[in-house]
Design an enzyme around this catalytic site. Sequence first.
Site, short mmCIF file in Angstrom:
data_model
loop_
_atom_site.label_atom_id
_atom_site.label_comp_id
_atom_site.label_asym_id
_atom_site.label_seq_id
_atom_site.Cartn_x
_atom_site.Cartn_y
_atom_site.Cartn_z
N SER A 1 -92.05 -71.51 96.06
CA SER A 1 -92.93 -70.50 95.45
C SER A 1 -91.93 -69.78 94.60
O SER A 1 -90.73 -69.52 94.89
CB SER A 1 -93.94 -69.94 96.31
N SER B 1 -83.69 -56.50 96.99
CA SER B 1 -84.63 -56.01 96.12
C SER B 1 -84.30 -54.51 95.63
O SER B 1 -83.34 -54.04 96.19
CB SER B 1 -85.91 -55.77 96.90
N TYR C 1 -89.99 -53.12 105.08
CA TYR C 1 -89.32 -53.86 103.96
C TYR C 1 -88.08 -53.22 103.51
O TYR C 1 -87.28 -54.01 103.29
CB TYR C 1 -90.46 -54.40 103.01
N LYS D 1 -84.27 -54.59 103.65
CA LYS D 1 -83.46 -54.86 102.51
C LYS D 1 -82.24 -54.23 102.24
O LYS D 1 -81.24 -54.74 101.95
CB LYS D 1 -84.45 -54.83 101.13
N THR E 1 -94.70 -62.86 90.83
CA THR E 1 -95.02 -63.91 91.86
C THR E 1 -96.15 -63.69 92.74
O THR E 1 -96.61 -62.65 92.56
CB THR E 1 -93.59 -63.88 92.72
#
Length: 266
Positions: A17, A143, A156, A160, A191
């Site tokens: 994906s 990111s 998160y 990262k 996405t």
Amino acid sequence: MSANLNPEVYWITGASSGIGKALALELAKPGNAIILSGRNVQALEEVKQIVLLKGAGCESLPFNVADIEKFPEIVKQAIGVFGHIDVLVNNAGVSQRSPAMQTSSEVEKELMHINYFSPVALSKELIPHLRERGIGHIVVVSSIAGKFGFSLRSTYAAAKHALHGYFEALRLELREIPVYVTIVCPGRVKTNVSFNALQGDGRPHAVMDDGQRKGISAGTCAKRMAKAIKNKNNEVLIGGAELIPVYLRRYCPPLFYYLIKKVKPT
Ligand SMILES: NC(=O)c1ccc[n+]([C@@H]2O[C@H](COP(=O)([O-])OP(=O)(O)OC[C@H]3O[C@@H](n4cnc5c(N)ncnc54)[C@H](OP(=O)(O)O)[C@@H]3O)[C@@H](O)[C@H]2O)c1
């Protein structure tokens, strides 16, 4: 399998994906061979058929990146597919949409496990093979959340950020082989990432956030990624205006800290 006996072999996690799929399609050309990983077997098969049509070699190797104890066997299988691996792209990841104080420690552990411990463990398992070959390339998808912390993404962002510390150190340690390390920092890419992001109780956010909807396409992101990989760049930022805070923080921290408070968290 490709008819080419010595293809450039890319192994992409999260290839079912979004950015990983788009990168597989971008790299799908004669002379290249691609190993696609993810959990969604059907989606991987669909990507594989397109990659093969474009003239690259391709196989899918489904696995859950949370299953770190299975990595020795998975890495063996991956090397066996085309006989070697040139480039590992650690792209699989899961985002977060929850305030820190409402995020359970189970969810925090899962986010760290998938976004940090898993790419570290997979890379370490592959490095002896790269060392034996005398060359290799590890790509890590971080990111802009790896460049500054932002509301609703505490763990998160932590995971990262941790990737940068770890893979910058690894780059230095492996420079003699050489194993190159490219850290990719996308901004907002359209996405399913916000859809699949975890809430504090572990349920998916299940919303296509405005930020994602207005982001660059996965195809555009993949094109820039492929160029950075080819050029063996140490780090690349990919996106639009959402990258401005990264530069503001670097060159004018007071303005960054003033403005970032005004950005609506989504
Ligand atoms: N989109 C953005 O705006 C953006 C911005 C910055 C960074 N990123 C990073 O880009 C990477 C790709 O995300 P995306 O935007 O393409 O999101 P996505 O469309 O949700 O894709 C995530 C991919 O990761 C795989 N994955 C997730 N958990 C997995 C697990 N436990 N085991 C194996 N595979 C797993 C998924 O495969 P299966 O579902 O088949 O398992 C899927 O292929 C992530 O690392 C993300 O943090 C994205």
